[in-house]
Design an enzyme around this catalytic site. Structure first.
Site, PDB file in Angstrom:
ATOM      1  N   ASP A 546      91.749  42.624 -58.037  1.00 25.48           N
ATOM      2  CA  ASP A 546      90.634  42.089 -58.797  1.00 25.48           C
ATOM      3  C   ASP A 546      91.104  41.866 -60.232  1.00 25.48           C
ATOM      4  O   ASP A 546      92.149  42.383 -60.644  1.00 25.48           O
ATOM      5  CB  ASP A 546      89.470  43.085 -58.737  1.00 25.48           C
ATOM      6  CG  ASP A 546      88.259  42.595 -59.495  1.00 25.48           C
ATOM      7  OD1 ASP A 546      87.992  41.384 -59.444  1.00 25.48           O
ATOM      8  OD2 ASP A 546      87.590  43.413 -60.145  1.00 25.48           O
ATOM      9  N   ASP A 977      87.852  47.710 -58.813  1.00 33.74           N
ATOM     10  CA  ASP A 977      87.089  48.757 -59.480  1.00 33.74           C
ATOM     11  C   ASP A 977      85.596  48.657 -59.262  1.00 33.74           C
ATOM     12  O   ASP A 977      84.857  49.525 -59.729  1.00 33.74           O
ATOM     13  CB  ASP A 977      87.363  48.728 -60.986  1.00 33.74           C
ATOM     14  CG  ASP A 977      86.759  47.494 -61.645  1.00 33.74           C
ATOM     15  OD1 ASP A 977      86.808  46.416 -61.031  1.00 33.74           O
ATOM     16  OD2 ASP A 977      86.238  47.610 -62.766  1.00 33.74           O
TER      17      ASP A 977
END
Length: 1336
Positions: A546, A977
């Site tokens: 990400d 996350d």
């Protein structure tokens, strides 16, 4: 413009005609793809009839790009009537019939899939090439006449009607049904009290070794063939199952705790006529909930109203798409006006008919029917579960999808928990089958030999016939077969798997205890949440990361700027000096210069003697869409983009403080003087314009235009080019080299006459029915000319510490890093350059180039023959040949990826059932062409040095991981996350969660938790490589010692009449794998290192060994098997030769002494082999080897004492055997001879390699690394970038905010410059927006 045309909604009271039209046409148009096919068509009310030629076309797959074919580029206007179950609705749409401007493009496959998913009609081939035309179809639904029509949408939600939702049921099996509408209590855990034992045992017995051990235990229950009591094997198997079961139970208890924590969150639910505080688990479909500022949305809601003007609601979707900028949602006008109190909420009985629960995050289609009227709904009205309400005091929503059965969109994208197995686990399962087959073949051969031997023995020794009168040779062979099977079953020792679990546990503790991966700033250590995947950390080939919160810190900071040709900021030599005086003493403490990029810039701003700098800072304070809230002692800015917030904060720190705004004014404080500017027009940002402008009248009456945007669009609109502009361009190049996000700022003075003429034409364009957006863009373009360049800004999207160095090391370790983000392409590209994932010498392949490559591949493989299944990579390489020096990177969007992933379905629809029928006899030739296109895309992407996917949904992230696993058979790692990364983390072979700003959802579903992305280099290159090395060596040594020590049973059978008599004492067999040889092998599995941690990071090329499975594979297992067979042969036959017709000084020549001698020879040979192959020696390693010898001596003498024999002669059968044998020098010489012969091959191999200079793989890599050192990692680029690089402009918010501000939709009715427009309002009804037209 792809996708359906969304008709703009007009505010009530502005233009009645437009408002009534918008009330009718504010719905998503759904027009089939043949509406843009080749040939002349006719638009009619209720249908669209194509020409005769249009039905014979077969469009190419969706990935091949825009519309194909043209007949002159006419624009056709039509009305599409859909009278499904929603009561009939009219949709206004425009589509292209040919070539030129595209108003809306529809994909045939997507339209048909959406109608099938909505239940409109089955897959009947109604489309191009199918033979069915629209003239034969019902214009209301598009289904052929005479066919059974299903309702358009089957998901009906009735407000405040729990009884209806509880009674509704749906069928999910042959005759079974369940509740259609679920509750909101999520259940992500795998087990409960009833299912844990059966489900966990079912999962554990997927391991072939466990099935094998149960089979052996069952054989031991038969006394005729048993060699050991059955419970002696059941006990270790039970221990193994209990250890693994407890580990799974502990993991699942953590999931239960997480579920309870989420389900028990408080929320306000309408119960009766008032809102009551309850828990998330109590929410049901159809309930109305009230949310407050900063609260998390508990379910997918239809926004009914809010405390903001026009019922706007600002949300942050960081947990869904990773973006931290604000997005706005707006309620329907009817619910905004009518639902003004709790009583009206309680009386609300509207019905929402919409699509079934699905995973499409960015789309929603439905209607609200209330008081006899239908109102269209789309994604702009929906609050998704997981969003966080920002800058909105209160909002109210109707629950559409709850979370218990994964009905909500975020839960649909979260994926399921999968049991992960490493490559070595899969290899071990296959090896267990191979070893078991070898064992059966060996036992069968020995059993057959025992039958022949028994018959020969009986013929020669007829006087012993009485012993065999009840058994025949065949029966004896049958019993011996099972006896040998049990006797040799310890070749797959249960102790190996128990030791496995211990090694995994300790290696996981080493990760937890590593201080180099401890983040002291937040007191977060690394955490190995899974204890069974550590070896796979050393085999990673692809990393899917990400962006937001993983590579970056989610912090934008004003880093540098260039004003009038002068650069300010770090690196200019002034940033560390302290100013002599602030000059801003009259401002509030919160407005002080707390973060100034350059003291020289602050001093110049305070002197106020540079008109260009004054205009530059004024522009930063005026040209934006930021909202402000005055909390008394501080101003809190709420920005739709973190970049805009950084610019406004920079202006505030330099003395130009943005105080507030109304619908037609902006108030700022300039160096202590408060000034109010009249806003005449706001020219909004969009991705095509790449700029925004504000037209204001200052207190002196002068009209000025302030513009900021990408340098590529601002520089070409300047009045003139001079030395200052040239210096600014050089500064932009410098900023781009430092991977900063740049903007150019410019302004110009507008005369009163020019403004009046432009304003009149602007008002006329604002009410156009057709081409309104194009006409407004043309007027904006006209106004934004002859600009004077003021300067440029440079914003740093702060990376986490060590990200560029980490990515560089991973790339040197042959690990490909792909970035999958929900952010925009410009932002992702900028981060790609900043973290050195993208470099200047790379060729960037965007969607157009990728489409061309795949189209060329498609055309060359469209006529697939039975022998045409050559590898896709080979064909693809012919289409796009590349050299080793040519670097490529791919940057694509989620929409393009969606086309790639659904190509297979498109092709199946195009071919229809006749093609499937004709090709069913050629299964290999007619394999799914969509899968081939997928594989071609994966081959193309894997051949590139970097891949960045932008605007992808959580499910698309998981699909990308799945594609690589499917087509490349590679080991993948996903790191993220937020909740939007959970599905990707679950799908990858290894999931890593970052303890970031977006909560702990990713950590809770991960296998490993880290605080920083940079710790990934140590996790993989150090711990991962060490763990892989240790596990491989452990397996090799364990198999070797097992074969070397226990295969002597086979050779002994040739000299014992094939009677399955054991060679060794029972205690030796029981303790061999537990005490005698376990500890040296355990020390290797725990402590072995080939190089230090520093060298592992210094030479990341060493990681390639694990990716190529070099340390343990079928070849290594075969060599180990042969080595063990050789050791057992030498140990047995040297001892047999020494004992044949010979006796020692103590008359040693009996069976017991022979057994002890063979056992000691094999044991010492194994220990010496382990000692020779151990590369990293510690005190513990030395103690392990010493302990093995001492334990052998201790247990041998304890189990062979005369006293023990007297107590239990059936158990202790070798009295004083070891003492008699090992005190005889002759026996010791025999043992020494066996040891020397067994050790000579290994010593010879080491000596030959040393003499001939044949370097090991590690040595080769060391030499290569020393010969070709890698340059150090720098953030500054060595090659100046052109203007194409500076397209990473610092805009990241969506279009529409300027329109909200200009209309006053986002502002309070009585807002003043001292009051924040977004401030909390007293309890009451939502404000009704003003009906007057915005000033232009």
């Amino acid at each position: 413009m792809a996708g359906p045309l969304r008709v703009c909604r007009m505010r009530a009271g502005r233009t009645p005609a437009l408002a009534s039209l918008a009330a009718v046409t504010n719905e998503v148009a759904s027009v089939p793809s043949w509406a843009r096919s080749r040939g002349a068509g006719t638009a009619r009310s209720g249908s669209f009839v194509p020409s005769a030629s249009s039905s014979s076309l077969s469009p190419p797959p969706a990935f091949l790009g825009p519309a194909w074919g043209s007949t002159g580029g006419r624009t056709v206007a039509g009305r599409w009537q859909d009278s499904g179950s929603t009561g009939g609705r009219t949709v206004a749409a425009r589509w292209q019939h040919g070539g030129s401007t595209v108003a809306a493009r529809w994909q045939q496959s997507r339209w048909r899939r959406s109608r099938r998913s909505a239940g409109l009609c089955p897959d009947i081939g109604a489309g191009p090439g199918s033979g069915a035309s629209m003239a034969e179809q019902d214009p209301a639904t598009g289904c052929p006449r005479g066919k059974q029509q299903l309702p358009a949408f089957t998901w009906e939600v009735r407000a405040n009607d729990r009884s209806y939702h509880r009674q509704a049921r749906k069928r999910f099996g042959f005759c079974l049904s369940k509740r259609k509408y679920s509750g909101n209590a999520i259940r992500t855990a795998k087990y409960n009290v009833l299912t844990f034992l059966p489900l966990n045992l079912y999962e554990q017995f997927h391991r072939m070794a466990n099935v094998y051990f149960v089979f052996v235990i069952l054989l031991q229950t038969f006394p005729e063939i048993s060699t050991l009591p059955w419970y002696t094997l059941l006990f270790p198997l039970s221990c193994l199952l209990i250890i693994r079961g407890l580990r799974d139970l502990i993991d699942d208890i953590g999931r239960h705790r997480s579920d309870r924590s989420i389900n028990s969150r408080p929320c306000e639910i309408l119960a009766g006529r008032r809102f009551c505080w309850q828990e998330w688990r109590d929410i049901c479909v159809g309930d109305i909930v009230r949310l407050r500022k900063d609260s998390v949305v508990p379910a997918d809601l239809l926004l009914l109203c809010s405390s903001e003007p026009s019922s706007l609601c600002y949300v942050e979707t960081a947990d869904i798409d990773g973006e931290t900028n604000l997005k706005f949602r707006q309620a329907l006008l009817i619910t905004h006006q009518e639902l003004q109190s709790e009583e009206s909420m309680a009386a609300f009985d509207g019905r929402v008919t919409c699509e079934e629960p699905n995973s499409r995050m960015h789309t929603f289609t439905g209607t609200l029917r209330w008081r006899g009227r239908s109102h269209a709904l789309d994604g702009e009205r929906i609050l998704l579960r997981g969003c966080r309400v920002r800058n909105t005091a209160r909002c109210y929503g109707l629950v559409l999808y709850a979370g218990e059965w994964f009905d909500s969109k975020i839960m649909r994208n979260s994926g399921k928990i999968k049991r992960k197995k490493t490559k070595l686990d899969h290899l071990m399962d296959r090896l267990v089958i191979v070893i078991f087959l070898l064992l059966l073949v060996t036992s069968l051969g020995l059993a057959v030999a025992s039958g022949f031997w028994a018959r020969t023995f009986q013929e020669k020794h007829s006087y012993l016939a009485a012993l065999y009168q009840h058994t025949s040779p065949a029966q004896q062979a049958f019993l011996n077969f099972w006896g040998f099977t049990i006797l040799l079953s310890i070749i797959i020792p249960m102790s190996m798997y128990i030791t496995f679990e211990f090694i995994y546990l300790v290696n996981s503790c080493f990760i937890n205890w590593d201080l180099e991966m401890y983040y002291g700033a937040k007191d977060i250590p690394a955490e190995a949440r899974s204890t069974s995947l550590s070896d796979q950390l050393g085999q990673i080939q692809y990393i899917f990361s990400d962006k937001t919160g993983t590579l970056t810190q989610n912090i934008m900071s004003f880093k540098k700027c260039c004003v009038n040709g002068t650069i300010y900021g770090p690196g200019t030599g002034h940033e560390n000096k302290q100013p002599l005086g602030s000059g801003l003493g009259q401002e509030r403490p919160a407005e002080q210069n707390s973060d100034v990029c350059d003291v020289t810039l602050l001093e110049a701003a305070q002197r106020d003697d540079d008109p260009v700098l004054r205009e530059f800072l004024r522009l930063l304070a005026l040209c934006h869409t930021v909202m402000v809230e005055d909390r008394g002692d501080q101003l809190v800015y709420q920005a739709a983009s973190p970049d805009e917030e950084a610019l406004v904060l920079a202006a505030r720190n330099l003395g130009y403080v943005f105080l507030g705004r109304t619908q037609d004014s902006i108030t700022i404080r300039e160096l202590g003087r408060t000034r109010t500017y009249e806003v005449l027009a706001m020219l909004d940002f969009n991705s095509d314009r790449k700029r925004m402008s504000v037209l204001v009248r200052d207190p002196q009456g002068t009209i000025r235009l302030y513009t900021k945007g990408a340098d590529t669009v601002i520089l070409e609109r300047l009045r003139s080019r001079g030395p200052k502009e040239t210096l600014t361009e050089r500064a932009l190049d410098r900023f781009a080299e430092e991977t900063l996000r740049t903007l150019c700022v410019a302004s110009r003075e507008v005369s009163e006459a020019e403004f009046r003429a432009w304003s009149r034409r602007h008002r006329e364009a604002a009410v156009l029915l057709h081409d309104r957006a194009q006409e407004l863009d043309r007027l904006y373009e006209e106004m934004e000319q002859n600009l004077q360049l003021l300067g440029a800004t440079a914003i740093e999207d702060k990376l986490q510490d060590g990200v560029p160095e980490t990515i560089q090391l991973l790339k040197l370790g042959n690990i490909k890093v792909w970035v999958l983000t929900g952010d925009k392409q410009e932002t992702a590209m900028n981060i790609g350059y900043a973290c050195r994932l993208l470099t200047d010498d790379m060729e960037i392949l965007e969607e157009k180039e990728v489409s061309e490559i795949l189209q060329a591949y498609w055309e060359s493989n469209n006529n697939l023959s039975g022998r045409g299944d050559a590898p896709c990579s080979r064909r693809l390489s012919q289409q796009c040949p590349e050299t080793l020096s040519h670097k490529r990177a791919i940057i694509i969007s989620g929409d393009f990826l969606d086309k790639i992933l659904h190509t297979g379905e498109v092709l199946k629809e195009r071919k229809g059932w006749p093609w499937r029928w004709l090709c069913c006899g050629r299964a290999e030739a007619s394999q799914d062409q969509g899968a081939l296109v997928e594989k071609a895309f994966v081959d193309l992407a894997s051949s590139c040095q970097a891949v960045i996917c932008c605007r992808v949904t959580p499910k698309q992230k998981a699909l990308m991981v799945q594609l690589v696993k499917k087509h490349k058979k590679a080991v993948t790692l996903a790191i993220g996350d937020g909740a939007n990364d959970v599905n990707m983390i679950k799908t990858a072979d290894i999931g890593v969660g970052i303890s970031g700003l977006e909560g702990l959802q990713a950590v809770q579903c991960s296998d490993y938790a880290l605080a920083q992305f940079s710790f990934l280099q140590r996790l993989l290159l150090v711990h991962g490589r060490w763990n892989y090395l240790r596990i491989c060596k452990f397996l090799r040594f364990f198999f070797y010692k097992t074969f070397a020590g226990l295969l002597a049973q086979v050779w002994f059978a040739f000299h014992s009449g094939f009677t399955a008599q054991p060679l060794y004492e029972g205690w030796f067999l029981a303790l061999y794998n537990i005490f005698y040889t376990a500890y040296p092998v355990l020390s290797v599995g725990l402590l072995e290192q080939d190089v230090s941690a520093k060298k592992s990071l210094e030479f990341p090329e060493l990681y390639v060994v694990g990716q190529q499975d070099e340390l343990f594979n079928y070849r290594v297992f075969g060599v180990t098997l042969l080595h063990g067979v050789g050791t057992s042969l030498v140990s047995f036959y040297i001892t047999l030769w020494a004992f044949e017709d010979h006796v020692g000084t103590k008359v040693v020549g009996d069976y017991e002494s022979f057994s002890v001698t063979v056992a000691l020879s094999a044991l010492l040979s194994v220990l010496v082999e382990i000692v020779l192959d151990t590369q990293y020696w510690t005190v513990l390693s030395f103690l392990m080897v010493t302990a093995s010898l001492l334990l052998f001596c201790l247990f041998s003498f304890l189990t062979q004492t005369v006293d023990a024999y007297r107590i239990a002669p059936a158990i202790f059968r070798f009295p004083d055997a070891s003492w008699n044998a090992l005190t005889d020098p002759y026996v010791l010489l025999v043992v020494l001879l066996s040891l020397v012969v067994n050790t000579i091959p290994s010593l010879t191999v080491h000596a030959v390699r040393a003499i001939l200079g044949r370097a090991t793989t590690q040595q080769k890599i060391h030499l290569k690394a020393r010969r070709d050192p890698e340059p150090p990692v720098e953030l500054r680029s060595h090659v100046p970038r052109g203007s194409f690089r500076r397209s990473s402009y610092a805009f990241s918010h969506q279009e529409g905010y300027a329109g909200l501000i200009a209309r006053g939709d986002s502002l309070r009715a009585r807002a003043t410059h001292g009051t924040a427009p977004g401030a909390l309002r007293p309890q009451g009804t939502p404000a009704v927006p003003s009906a007057r037209c915005p000033p232009v």
